[in-house]
Design an enzyme around this catalytic site. Structure first.
Site, PDB file in Angstrom:
ATOM      1  N   HIS B 192       0.842  -1.199   0.000  1.00  0.00           N
ATOM      2  CA  HIS B 192       0.000   0.000   0.000  1.00  0.00           C
ATOM      3  C   HIS B 192       0.874   1.245   0.000  1.00  0.00           C
ATOM      4  O   HIS B 192       2.018   1.223   0.432  1.00  0.00           O
ATOM      5  CB  HIS B 192      -1.006   0.038   1.154  1.00  0.00           C
ATOM      6  CG  HIS B 192      -0.444   0.100   2.548  1.00  0.00           C
ATOM      7  ND1 HIS B 192       0.367  -0.855   3.092  1.00  0.00           N
ATOM      8  CD2 HIS B 192      -0.638   1.004   3.548  1.00  0.00           C
ATOM      9  CE1 HIS B 192       0.647  -0.546   4.357  1.00  0.00           C
ATOM     10  NE2 HIS B 192       0.066   0.580   4.655  1.00  0.00           N
ATOM     11  N   GLU B 240       6.473  -1.949   5.175  1.00  0.00           N
ATOM     12  CA  GLU B 240       6.262  -2.576   6.493  1.00  0.00           C
ATOM     13  C   GLU B 240       6.454  -4.090   6.457  1.00  0.00           C
ATOM     14  O   GLU B 240       6.521  -4.731   7.511  1.00  0.00           O
ATOM     15  CB  GLU B 240       4.853  -2.247   7.011  1.00  0.00           C
ATOM     16  CG  GLU B 240       4.682  -0.797   7.399  1.00  0.00           C
ATOM     17  CD  GLU B 240       3.218  -0.393   7.613  1.00  0.00           C
ATOM     18  OE1 GLU B 240       2.983   0.684   8.161  1.00  0.00           O
ATOM     19  OE2 GLU B 240       2.309  -1.167   7.214  1.00  0.00           O
TER      20      GLU B 240
END
Lengths: 121, 283
Positions: B192, B240
């Site tokens: 994302h 992440e």
């Protein structure tokens, strides 16, 4: 690959961290409810407290998300400001990509449909 | 000797916190996401961990840009959440295990990891959304060790370094004289990007590469990439996935992939949960 070679992505690096420090510090302060109330009560006075650059101040006043990013804003901190202004990450997405919120959401849903059609989900 | 029972990678975006608060489990938008957690909860009920070590990134609750540690380990007996400014709630405090935390810190430092030690540490949604997803009713005796990995301000630690930190933490757990059963979490992702003209970017192909590599133990597929390359492939926040690599490092060699769910979209992300059981662990 360096920041300059990543035109599509954002690397919040030392250059941006330095440029954006005052803006990000202002956003970080919004973790406290009394600070959110102060911003809402008198936005100009609140921004004065943090010594925003003219570029940062103009971007905040214009709700110009790309301008805030260019001025060194980091999206994790800008999201706190957006929350105070009643904007979610999909509102931010729409503002940055020149779409409506409905169009932005529809693009995400379409990405899901395509992924399911390919068997990725 | 403490035992690592396995690991769980999961998304953590704030929208999930609001969906939990509003109990949107059966909502048509949310059901394909929440339904993916049932098998993961069942596995946890089976392996009964006493301790959760959570690799996550703080998003501007405990750490600001005035001092941003690359790796910061909680060393407290209690961790509290707090107001994050953008309208998500707080959760009941978590019990820590300071003695175990210090053992992890001392052992990993001896393995040449230069860690920041936090005797006070507020835990944000990056930490507690995974806990809330996996334990709707948190076990009363669960203890946690939060380990923050900087994903906010570049340069970040490399993917390989994050995996190596996980290896060091895993070795440290296995040298702890207690008989705790430990589960390791990697929090965040998957692909994302929230900001810029590429906001809304997702990459299911790369996400599948990552999930397959984590399951197969072929993580060089991921760690061969520089952080800028990972940002290019997974998005600014999709980076992440380095938290998942740290989790995978702690599990050691072979694992069994117990469960995987992948769903697009949740908020602006490709959401995923993956359960990896360590080898030779009895339930």
């Amino acid at each position: 690959m360096t920041t300059d070679e990543l035109p599509e992505a954002v690397l919040f690096d030392g250059s941006l961290a330095r440029r954006g420090y005052a803006l990000n510090k202002m956003c970080f302060s919004l973790n406290r409810p009394e600070n959110r109330a102060a911003l809402i009560a008198d936005e100009d006075a609140y921004l004065d407290r943090f010594g925003l650059t003219d570029e940062q101040r103009r971007a905040v006043q214009a709700r110009d998300v790309l301008g805030m990013l260019d001025a060194g804003g980091n999206v994790y901190y800008l999201a706190k400001l957006a929350g105070v202004l009643g904007l979610g990450v999909q509102d931010l997405g729409a503002l940055q990509t020149g779409t409506t919120v409905d169009e932005f959401k529809a693009q995400l849903l379409e990405a899901g449909r395509q992924a399911r059609a390919k068997g990725d989900c | 000797m403490a035992t690592i029972v396995g690991g769980i990678g999961t998304s953590h975006v704030p929208a999930i916190a609001n969906a939990i608060t509003n109990k949107l489990y059966d909502d048509p938008y949310w059901a394909p996401f929440f339904d993916g957690y049932g098998p993961a909860r069942a596995w946890l009920a089976d392996v009964r961990p006493d301790v959760a070590i959570v690799f996550y990134n703080d998003h501007g609750l405990n750490f600001f840009l005035d001092a941003m540690p690359t790796f910061a380990v909680g060393a407290a007996d209690r961790y509290e959440s707090d107001d994050e400014g953008w309208g998500i709630g707080t959760v009941e405090p978590f019990a820590g295990d300071a003695a175990l935390s210090w053992h992890l810190i001392e052992t990993a430092m001896a393995a040449d990891f230069d860690l920041t030690t936090c005797q006070e540490m507020l835990i944000d949604h990056g930490f507690w959304v995974p806990m809330a997803l996996l334990w709707p009713e948190r076990p009363a005796d669960l203890k946690v060790v939060p380990i923050h990995v900087n994903t906010v301000q570049h340069p970040l630690a490399s993917a390989a370094r994050c995996e190596a930190l996980g290896v060091a933490i895993g070795d440290a757990v296995r040298s702890w004289p207690g008989d705790e059963r430990v589960v390791v979490f990697g929090s965040g992702g998957l692909s994302h990007q929230l900001e810029g003209r590429r906001a809304g970017f997702l990459n299911p192909d790369f996400d599948r590469v990552c999930l397959d590599a984590l399951a197969a133990g072929t993580t060089a597929t991921i760690t061969k990439h520089t952080i800028p390359e990972l940002v290019d492939l997974a998005g600014s926040q999709g980076v992440e996935v380095i938290n998942w690599l740290a989790m995978r490092g702690a599990l050691g060699g072979d694992v069994t992939e117990v469960h995987r769910n992948y769903h697009i979209p949740i908020s602006n992300t490709a959401a995923a949960v993956q359960v990896l059981a360590a080898s030779n662990v009895s339930s």
